[in-house]
Design a protein around this motif. Structure first.
Motif, mmCIF file in Angstrom:
data_model
loop_
_atom_site.group_PDB
_atom_site.id
_atom_site.type_symbol
_atom_site.label_atom_id
_atom_site.label_comp_id
_atom_site.label_asym_id
_atom_site.label_seq_id
_atom_site.Cartn_x
_atom_site.Cartn_y
_atom_site.Cartn_z
ATOM 1 N N LEU A 218 0.814 -1.208 0.000
ATOM 2 C CA LEU A 218 0.000 0.000 0.000
ATOM 3 C C LEU A 218 0.848 1.259 0.000
ATOM 4 O O LEU A 218 0.380 2.325 -0.436
ATOM 5 C CB LEU A 218 -0.928 -0.004 1.222
ATOM 6 N N GLY A 219 2.098 1.152 0.444
ATOM 7 C CA GLY A 219 2.985 2.309 0.412
ATOM 8 C C GLY A 219 3.220 2.817 -0.996
ATOM 9 O O GLY A 219 3.427 4.018 -1.210
ATOM 10 N N LEU A 220 3.183 1.920 -1.993
ATOM 11 C CA LEU A 220 3.354 2.345 -3.383
ATOM 12 C C LEU A 220 2.165 3.179 -3.839
ATOM 13 O O LEU A 220 2.324 4.148 -4.592
ATOM 14 C CB LEU A 220 3.532 1.122 -4.286
ATOM 15 N N LEU A 221 0.970 2.813 -3.392
ATOM 16 C CA LEU A 221 -0.201 3.605 -3.730
ATOM 17 C C LEU A 221 -0.095 4.997 -3.114
ATOM 18 O O LEU A 221 -0.436 5.997 -3.756
ATOM 19 C CB LEU A 221 -1.476 2.916 -3.251
ATOM 20 N N ARG A 222 0.393 5.058 -1.883
ATOM 21 C CA ARG A 222 0.541 6.357 -1.224
ATOM 22 C C ARG A 222 1.570 7.225 -1.947
ATOM 23 O O ARG A 222 1.397 8.441 -2.068
ATOM 24 C CB ARG A 222 0.918 6.160 0.235
ATOM 25 N N GLN A 223 2.654 6.602 -2.419
ATOM 26 C CA GLN A 223 3.653 7.349 -3.184
ATOM 27 C C GLN A 223 3.056 7.968 -4.440
ATOM 28 O O GLN A 223 3.517 9.003 -4.919
ATOM 29 C CB GLN A 223 4.814 6.437 -3.590
ATOM 30 N N ALA A 224 2.042 7.321 -4.977
ATOM 31 C CA ALA A 224 1.408 7.798 -6.210
ATOM 32 C C ALA A 224 0.276 8.777 -5.944
ATOM 33 O O ALA A 224 -0.378 9.236 -6.881
ATOM 34 C CB ALA A 224 0.897 6.613 -7.015
ATOM 35 N N GLY A 225 0.017 9.100 -4.664
ATOM 36 C CA GLY A 225 -0.982 10.111 -4.338
ATOM 37 C C GLY A 225 -2.255 9.605 -3.703
ATOM 38 O O GLY A 225 -3.190 10.376 -3.489
ATOM 39 N N TRP A 226 -2.318 8.309 -3.373
ATOM 40 C CA TRP A 226 -3.519 7.758 -2.744
ATOM 41 C C TRP A 226 -3.669 8.289 -1.325
ATOM 42 O O TRP A 226 -2.707 8.322 -0.551
ATOM 43 C CB TRP A 226 -3.422 6.245 -2.739
ATOM 44 N N ASP A 227 -4.906 8.677 -0.958
ATOM 45 C CA ASP A 227 -5.167 9.239 0.365
ATOM 46 C C ASP A 227 -5.943 8.288 1.276
ATOM 47 O O ASP A 227 -6.415 8.691 2.341
ATOM 48 C CB ASP A 227 -5.914 10.564 0.236
ATOM 49 N N GLY A 228 -6.090 7.034 0.864
ATOM 50 C CA GLY A 228 -6.809 6.067 1.672
ATOM 51 C C GLY A 228 -8.266 5.909 1.292
ATOM 52 O O GLY A 228 -8.959 5.032 1.831
ATOM 53 N N SER A 229 -8.770 6.724 0.381
ATOM 54 C CA SER A 229 -10.168 6.631 -0.024
ATOM 55 C C SER A 229 -10.359 5.516 -1.051
ATOM 56 O O SER A 229 -9.397 4.933 -1.560
ATOM 57 C CB SER A 229 -10.645 7.970 -0.592
ATOM 58 N N ALA A 230 -11.609 5.229 -1.384
ATOM 59 C CA ALA A 230 -11.921 4.165 -2.340
ATOM 60 C C ALA A 230 -11.367 4.505 -3.720
ATOM 61 O O ALA A 230 -11.228 5.674 -4.092
ATOM 62 C CB ALA A 230 -13.432 3.964 -2.409
ATOM 63 N N PHE A 231 -11.036 3.475 -4.485
ATOM 64 C CA PHE A 231 -10.477 3.681 -5.819
ATOM 65 C C PHE A 231 -10.924 2.546 -6.730
ATOM 66 O O PHE A 231 -11.439 1.530 -6.267
ATOM 67 C CB PHE A 231 -8.940 3.753 -5.773
ATOM 68 N N ASN A 232 -10.728 2.731 -8.033
ATOM 69 C CA ASN A 232 -11.080 1.726 -9.021
ATOM 70 C C ASN A 232 -9.837 1.042 -9.575
ATOM 71 O O ASN A 232 -8.804 1.685 -9.763
ATOM 72 C CB ASN A 232 -11.846 2.354 -10.197
ATOM 73 N N ILE A 233 -9.972 -0.254 -9.874
ATOM 74 C CA ILE A 233 -8.945 -1.011 -10.580
ATOM 75 C C ILE A 233 -9.578 -1.509 -11.874
ATOM 76 O O ILE A 233 -10.673 -2.080 -11.850
ATOM 77 C CB ILE A 233 -8.449 -2.203 -9.757
ATOM 78 N N GLN A 234 -8.909 -1.288 -13.001
ATOM 79 C CA GLN A 234 -9.465 -1.664 -14.291
ATOM 80 C C GLN A 234 -8.467 -2.501 -15.086
ATOM 81 O O GLN A 234 -7.264 -2.327 -14.968
ATOM 82 C CB GLN A 234 -9.809 -0.414 -15.105
ATOM 83 N N TRP A 235 -9.004 -3.429 -15.897
ATOM 84 C CA TRP A 235 -8.161 -4.201 -16.812
ATOM 85 C C TRP A 235 -8.907 -4.411 -18.112
ATOM 86 O O TRP A 235 -10.128 -4.589 -18.130
ATOM 87 C CB TRP A 235 -7.802 -5.559 -16.221
ATOM 88 N N THR A 236 -8.172 -4.377 -19.212
ATOM 89 C CA THR A 236 -8.701 -4.769 -20.507
ATOM 90 C C THR A 236 -7.543 -5.188 -21.405
ATOM 91 O O THR A 236 -6.377 -4.942 -21.079
ATOM 92 C CB THR A 236 -9.505 -3.629 -21.172
ATOM 93 N N GLU A 237 -7.857 -5.826 -22.521
ATOM 94 C CA GLU A 237 -6.834 -6.178 -23.495
ATOM 95 C C GLU A 237 -6.486 -4.940 -24.323
ATOM 96 O O GLU A 237 -7.141 -3.907 -24.224
ATOM 97 C CB GLU A 237 -7.323 -7.300 -24.418
ATOM 98 N N ASN A 238 -5.476 -5.050 -25.189
ATOM 99 C CA ASN A 238 -5.045 -3.894 -25.962
ATOM 100 C C ASN A 238 -6.075 -3.420 -26.979
ATOM 101 O O ASN A 238 -5.988 -2.298 -27.475
ATOM 102 C CB ASN A 238 -3.716 -4.184 -26.672
ATOM 103 N N CYS A 239 -7.055 -4.253 -27.285
ATOM 104 C CA CYS A 239 -8.145 -3.824 -28.165
ATOM 105 C C CYS A 239 -9.289 -3.200 -27.372
ATOM 106 O O CYS A 239 -10.151 -2.529 -27.940
ATOM 107 C CB CYS A 239 -8.672 -5.001 -28.978
ATOM 108 N N ALA A 240 -9.311 -3.435 -26.061
ATOM 109 C CA ALA A 240 -10.394 -2.972 -25.172
ATOM 110 C C ALA A 240 -11.737 -3.575 -25.546
ATOM 111 O O ALA A 240 -12.786 -2.968 -25.338
ATOM 112 C CB ALA A 240 -10.476 -1.447 -25.132
#
Length: 278
Positions: A218-240
């Motif tokens: 979770l420290g990596l998320l904080r380094q990227a600006g995360w403040d502890g609130s809810a967030f989304n994770i998304q995945w798709t292929e290169n064609c989407a």
């Protein structure tokens, strides 16, 4: 000497508490998420946030936002926070070794994108290097990044479809980023995925499936600006062709970690007071 032992013991206790809650082994096997062969359900064990989009059909069918079929189908995505780690898992019909060759209507694996503001910005990415060719028994992979690398200030490639689901390379839907093309590497995720098809899962038991699994601090998320609130994770292929999003919810520290952290802070405060009286 005694003072340093008190501080070390208190802080070490916090570390042990974080590890004690971890019940997931990152090995590409989702049984520890509650996903087992023979079940038609993608519903995981309690405590896991998840999204299920198990489509079925023959040939090419609409997956949203694009068209595809089982070979480009995202079935289910999972997320949970345990201790100091974020765990992510994905079940898909897309082989991670699918060659990225748009001219041949073949599109490789995308990367995992995290949106802290839940506004489509996707500030953080976890890199999965897609294959570009296969010759003499060996794959060649994309030039960007490191496998499993975690990148902040991420910049993205996008898919084939616009927001209305029309084929539109000039104006793709930017709420479904596909693969990283830039960013600042701040660490590494523990990443595993399967490249051999497995059957016996989901609505259509004969469909081939592949599985991703990872953890990152979770420290990596904080380094990227995360403040502890809810967030989304998304995945798709290169064609989407098929995009899937999961929201792991707002982070709440484990009660044991909070208690041990309090003990550690209390011990440090006591040492400070003692130092003042000497």
């Amino acid at each position: 000497m005694k003072s340093s032992r008190i501080i070390s013991a208190a802080l070490f206790g916090v570390a042990l508490s974080s590890q004690a809650f971890a019940g997931i082994v990152v090995d590409g096997n989702l049984a520890d998420w509650g996903i087992v062969r023979g079940s038609t359900s993608w519903v995981p064990s309690a405590g896991t946030h998840y999204t299920v989009e198990d489509a079925k059909g023959n040939g090419s069918y609409y997956l949203s936002p694009g068209w595809g079929g089982q070979a480009y189908d995202a079935e289910a995505m999972y997320a949970r926070i345990e201790g100091s780690s974020l765990f992510i898992a994905l079940a898909t019909g897309h082989n991670p070794r699918t060659l990225n060759n748009p001219a041949g209507n073949s599109f490789g694996a995308g990367d995992f994108a995290i949106d802290f503001g839940k506004n489509g910005s996707y500030e953080l990415g976890i890199n999965v290097k897609y294959a570009t060719s296969y010759r003499n028994g060996a794959y060649t992979f994309e030039a960007f990044g490191v496998e499993g690398g975690v990148y902040k200030n991420a910049s993205w490639n996008y898919g084939l479809w616009d927001t209305a689901g029309n084929h539109n390379l000039a104006n793709p839907d930017k709420t479904h980023p596909t693969s990283l093309n830039g960013g600042v590497k701040i660490g590494d995720a523990h990443l595993a995925y399967t490249t051999t098809a497995a059957t016996g899962y989901g609505i259509s038991q004969s469909d081939p499936h592949y599985f991703y699994e990872m953890s990152l601090d979770l420290g990596l998320l904080r380094q990227a600006g995360w403040d502890g609130s809810a967030f989304n994770i998304q995945w798709t292929e290169n064609c989407a062709n098929d995009s899937i999003i999961v929201d792991p919810g707002k982070y709440v520290p484990e009660p044991g970690s909070l208690a041990l952290l309090g003990i550690g802070l209390f011990g440090m405060l006591g040492l400070r007071r003692r130092a003042r009286t000497n």
